[in-house]
Scaffold this motif. Structure first.
Motif, PDB file in Angstrom:
ATOM      1  N   ASN A 191       0.847  -1.189   0.000  1.00  0.00           N
ATOM      2  CA  ASN A 191       0.000   0.000   0.000  1.00  0.00           C
ATOM      3  C   ASN A 191       0.878   1.233   0.000  1.00  0.00           C
ATOM      4  N   GLU A 192       0.271   2.393   0.177  1.00  0.00           N
ATOM      5  CA  GLU A 192       1.041   3.629   0.058  1.00  0.00           C
ATOM      6  C   GLU A 192       2.020   3.832   1.217  1.00  0.00           C
ATOM      7  N   GLU A 193       1.886   3.052   2.278  1.00  0.00           N
ATOM      8  CA  GLU A 193       2.743   3.209   3.458  1.00  0.00           C
ATOM      9  C   GLU A 193       3.887   2.208   3.526  1.00  0.00           C
ATOM     10  N   LYS A 194       3.700   0.991   2.960  1.00  0.00           N
ATOM     11  CA  LYS A 194       4.707  -0.053   3.152  1.00  0.00           C
ATOM     12  C   LYS A 194       4.437  -1.231   2.230  1.00  0.00           C
ATOM     13  N   ILE A 195       5.423  -2.122   2.144  1.00  0.00           N
ATOM     14  CA  ILE A 195       5.259  -3.417   1.489  1.00  0.00           C
ATOM     15  C   ILE A 195       5.620  -4.479   2.513  1.00  0.00           C
ATOM     16  N   ASP A 196       4.655  -5.324   2.845  1.00  0.00           N
ATOM     17  CA  ASP A 196       4.893  -6.461   3.720  1.00  0.00           C
ATOM     18  C   ASP A 196       5.098  -7.711   2.868  1.00  0.00           C
ATOM     19  N   PHE A 197       6.075  -8.530   3.230  1.00  0.00           N
ATOM     20  CA  PHE A 197       6.389  -9.763   2.523  1.00  0.00           C
ATOM     21  C   PHE A 197       6.034 -10.955   3.417  1.00  0.00           C
ATOM     22  N   PHE A 198       5.411 -11.974   2.807  1.00  0.00           N
ATOM     23  CA  PHE A 198       4.943 -13.128   3.563  1.00  0.00           C
ATOM     24  C   PHE A 198       5.408 -14.425   2.907  1.00  0.00           C
ATOM     25  N   ILE A 199       5.665 -15.417   3.749  1.00  0.00           N
ATOM     26  CA  ILE A 199       5.828 -16.798   3.297  1.00  0.00           C
ATOM     27  C   ILE A 199       4.874 -17.638   4.137  1.00  0.00           C
TER      28      ILE A 199
END
Length: 268
Positions: A200-208
Motif C-alpha cells: 500500500n502507500e505506506e509499506k510493502i509487507d512480505f509473507f511466506i
C-alpha cells in the motif's frame, strides 16, 4: 479454481461472490481482481502472460547463461494443474541453456494490493528462480530508479533460503545498499509454499505461508527511496548462472530444473 485445504465454508461464500463478478480473500476482505489457476492445458494463457526475451543478447545485465524462448512447451507449459517453467541444458541460438520468463505486463498491472503465488522452486548449484515485479511505465527512469519488488528469489547453492528484497535508486545491489531479508525455508525445493506481498502507500509487507518475513516502509523522502507509487507487473522466471545464481558455478547434472506454480492471485 483450486480449493484451499479446510476452506469449504470460504469456498461456498466465494461462490456467491463470484456470481456477482467478484471474489474475496478470506484473510483480508480484498477483492480478487486477477488470477491464473492453471486449470487448463497448453501454453500459458496469452491473455494474461507475455514472453520476455529482450535481454537475451546481453545476459539480462547479470551475465546469465540461459536463452528465454517464446511459446515453447518444453520451457513453459500448463498441465491442467500447474504451470511448469523448465530450464534445460541444450544448445540453442549459441546458448547452452534454455528457459522461460513470463510477464503480465499490460495484461496485469497494479498499483497496490496483495500478490499471492503458490510455488515450488527448483534446486541445484547454478539455478536462480524468481517471482518478482517491475514497473510497467518506468516513470522515474531506468533500473533501479523506478524500483523492483522481489517477492521470492532462490539461489540453488543455498538450498534452505528464500530471499525477499526491494531495489530503488537509493537501495540496490550495485551499491551494496539493497534492502531485504533471507528466510530459512528448508523444504522450499521439495514442497509448495505461498509467497505474497501486501503493498500500500505506506509499506510493502512480505509473507511466506502467511508469516510476515520482511517489511519495507515508505520513508516519505521521495522516489529515490520509494518509487512504489506507480503500477507494476509480475514476472515468473528461472534463470541459470549469473552474477548471483552462478556465484559458485553451475552443476550441469541438475537439469532439467523445474519451477512449478500452482496459482497466481492478485487482490485489491
Amino acid at each position: 479454481m483450486k480449493l484451499l485445504k479446510n476452506a469449504l465454508p470460504v469456498f461456498l461464500f466465494s461462490l456467491s461472490l463470484l456470481a456477482t463478478g467478484c471474489a474475496v480473500n478470506e484473510n483480508n476482505g480484498r477483492e480478487l481482481v486477477w488470477s491464473d489457476e492453471f486449470d487448463y492445458e497448453g501454453l500459458p494463457d496469452d491473455t494474461k502472460w507475455n514472453y520476455d526475451t529482450v535481454g537475451n543478447s546481453y545476459g539480462w545485465g547479470n551475465n546469465e547463461l540461459q536463452y528465454y524462448t517464446v511459446e515453447r512447451k518444453e520451457n513453459a507449459w500448463v498441465d491442467g494443474e500447474f504451470l511448469t517453467i523448465t530450464a534445460i541444458r541444450e544448445s540453442w541460438n549459441d546458448f547452452n541453456f534454455t528457459s522461460a520468463r513470463l510477464t503480465s505486463k499490460e495484461k496485469g498491472d497494479w498499483l497496490y494490493g496483495r500478490m499471492e503465488i503458490r510455488a515450488k522452486v527448483p534446486g541445484g548449484r547454478g539455478i536462480w528462480p524468481a517471482i518478482w515485479m517491475l514497473p510497467t511505465d518506468w516513470e522515474y527512469g531506468g533500473w533501479p530508479e523506478s524500483g523492483e519488488i522481489d517477492i521470492m528469489e532462490h539461489v540453488g547453492y543455498e538450498p534452505d533460503s528464500i530471499y525477499t528484497t526491494v531495489h530503488t535508486g537509493a537501495f540496490n545491489h550495485t551499491q551494496g545498499t539493497q534492502v531485504g531479508d533471507a528466510t530459512y525455508v528448508p523444504d522450499c525445493e521439495d514442497e509448495f509454499h505461498v509467497y505474497a506481498i501486501e503493498w500500500n502507500e505506506e509499506k510493502i509487507d512480505f509473507f511466506i505461508d502467511e508469516k510476515k518475513v520482511f517489511t519495507f516502509n515508505n520513508s516519505k523522502k521521495g522516489h529515490d527511496e520509494w518509487p512504489f507509487d506507480k503500477r507494476f507487473h509480475l514476472i515468473l522466471n528461472v534463470a541459470v548462472g549469473g552474477n548471483w545464481g552462478g556465484l559458485h558455478g553451475v552443476d550441469d547434472s541438475i537439469f532439467p530444473a523445474e519451477m512449478k506454480i500452482d496459482y497466481v492471485r492478485v487482490y485489491q
